[in-house]
Design an enzyme around this catalytic site. Structure first.
Site, PDB file in Angstrom:
ATOM      1  N   LYS A 200      -1.246 -12.318   1.467  1.00 13.62           N
ATOM      2  CA  LYS A 200      -0.483 -10.925   0.871  1.00 13.62           C
ATOM      3  C   LYS A 200       0.667 -10.864   1.230  1.00 13.62           C
ATOM      4  CE  LYS A 200      -2.221  -6.728   2.137  1.00 13.62           C
ATOM      5  NZ  LYS A 200      -3.186  -5.525   2.434  1.00 13.62           N
TER       6      LYS A 200
ATOM      7  N   ASP B  90      -6.925   2.207   0.464  1.00 16.19           N
ATOM      8  CA  ASP B  90      -6.189   3.229   0.262  1.00 16.19           C
ATOM      9  C   ASP B  90      -5.794   3.338  -1.064  1.00 16.19           C
ATOM     10  OD1 ASP B  90      -4.381   5.279   0.361  1.00 16.19           O
ATOM     11  OD2 ASP B  90      -3.203   4.524   2.101  1.00 16.19           O
TER      12      ASP B  90
HETATM   13  C1  R5P Z   1      -3.428  -3.517   5.450  1.00 10.67           C
HETATM   14  O1  R5P Z   1      -2.902  -4.448   5.719  1.00 10.67           O
HETATM   15  C2  R5P Z   1      -4.909  -3.050   5.292  1.00 10.67           C
HETATM   16  O2  R5P Z   1      -5.719  -4.041   5.957  1.00 10.67           O
HETATM   17  C3  R5P Z   1      -5.186  -2.606   4.017  1.00 10.67           C
HETATM   18  O3  R5P Z   1      -5.387  -3.992   3.202  1.00 10.67           O
HETATM   19  C4  R5P Z   1      -4.418  -1.773   3.308  1.00 10.67           C
HETATM   20  O4  R5P Z   1      -4.217  -0.809   4.160  1.00 10.67           O
HETATM   21  C5  R5P Z   1      -5.138  -1.333   2.212  1.00 10.67           C
HETATM   22  O5  R5P Z   1      -4.310  -0.520   1.423  1.00 10.67           O
HETATM   23  P1  R5P Z   1      -4.152  -0.436  -0.154  1.00 10.67           P
HETATM   24  O6  R5P Z   1      -5.639  -0.349  -0.681  1.00 10.67           O
HETATM   25  O7  R5P Z   1      -3.059   0.724  -0.395  1.00 10.67           O
HETATM   26  O8  R5P Z   1      -3.578  -1.849  -0.661  1.00 10.67           O
END
Ligand code: R5P
Length: 309
Positions: free
Chosen positions: A203, A234
């Protein structure tokens, strides 16, 4: 065995139901607190009982509205300290600002450490949290005790039952981490479910709150059910981009497991539109809508209290 004469368990505004469950598991009575606002919205928080020489535990997540919840906790800790509590333990199931735990560009703050410093200044002795975003947190709690707890066992219990109900065999499941930072989390869940194969996705974030997934490494997801685990949902961007990639790689179906359900920007509705079979989150953050499966952290927190007080 918790010393019921010595321990006082408090809840602030964010985790009342979870605190009630913990109290029930331990056979403790929740102690009451006064929480109110002044006309200009300043927060007032104090215990309603005598806390002198008592071990005081507060269960409170610093979730949205993050800054208000944080001030509530700091003010309450200050009140406990001034009233001469013997010890103050903040059990913060979801620790707001946890993702700001490193410098990415020169000039960035490390807000997660600033929060730890504020807790220390307020007078906390011990900080307990669940499923931190990364191991960086471990070094932030200087001169105070810090205990990280994990939700792996309660989620593994949930999936043992849930997969049966969905008629999915564990032999057809691959555990997926949507980024390399989540590999330990995925490994722990895999082990708790008997050693399932693991796939890791790549990612990157072209800008804050936007997620792009480039490829998948590890176990093949073709014709498998993917049980994707993350610490936080989030905006849902990570899960949506990862789910799309898994389906492009011929996954049979997707189940999502995350410790902390923030669900900003209508994330839940968007996630269900992606054809995800099941979404399970913990009760670290209270939810307004009853549309996801909630796995309670009460057994994890109760066990910690029972073993330490
Ligand atoms: C970030 O690296 C965390 O591990 C989560 O993947 C992240 O906070 C998820 O955020 P969102 O749902 O906005 O992609």
């Amino acid at each position: 065995m918790t010393n019921k004469e010595q321990v006082l368990l408090f809840s602030l505004t964010s985790c009342e139901e979870l605190t009630n469950k913990v109290a029930k598991e331990l056979g403790l009575k929740r102690s009451s607190a006064t929480l109110r606002r002044f006309a200009d919205n300043e927060i007032f928080a104090r215990p309603d009982v005598d806390v002198k020489n008592k071990d005081c535990l507060i269960i409170h997540s610093t979730c949205n509205p993050v800054n208000d919840r944080l001030m509530e906790l700091l003010i309450f800790i200050d009140a406990l300290k001034r009233a001469k509590a013997k010890s103050i333990t903040a059990i913060i199931p979801y620790y707001g600002y946890v993702r700001q735990d490193r410098i990415i560009d020169i000039g960035d703050p490390i807000s997660a450490k600033l929060v730890a410093n504020c807790l220390k200044v307020a007078g906390v002795d011990h900080v307990v949290s669940i499923d931190y975003h990364s191991e960086n947190m471990a070094s932030f709690f200087e001169d105070m005790k810090a205990t990280p707890l994990f939700s792996t066992e309660v989620f593994a219990d949930y999936y043992q039952k849930r997969l049966k109900k969905l008629k999915i065999s564990l032999n057809d499941v691959v555990i997926v981490s949507p980024d390399k930072g989540g590999l330990d989390r995925a490994t722990n869940l895999s082990n708790a479910l008997g050693g399932l194969p693991i796939a890791i996705m790549n990612k990157f974030r072209p800008e804050p709150n936007k997620a792009m997934i480039t490829n998948i490494r590890g176990a093949s997801v073709a014709n498998k059910y993917c049980l994707m685990i993350d610490d936080i949902i989030d905006t849902g961007g990570t899960i949506m981009a990862a789910s799309k990639e898994l389906l492009n790689n011929d996954a049979n179906g997707i189940l999502i497991c995350a410790s902390h359900g923030i669900f900003s920007k209508n994330a839940l509705a968007k996630l269900y539109r992606c054809g995800i079979l099941d979404i399970a989150i913990s009760d670290s953050i209270p939810q307004e809508e009853d549309v996801v499966s909630i796995v309670s952290l009460a057994p994890v927190i109760a066990k910690f209290i029972d073993e330490n007080f």
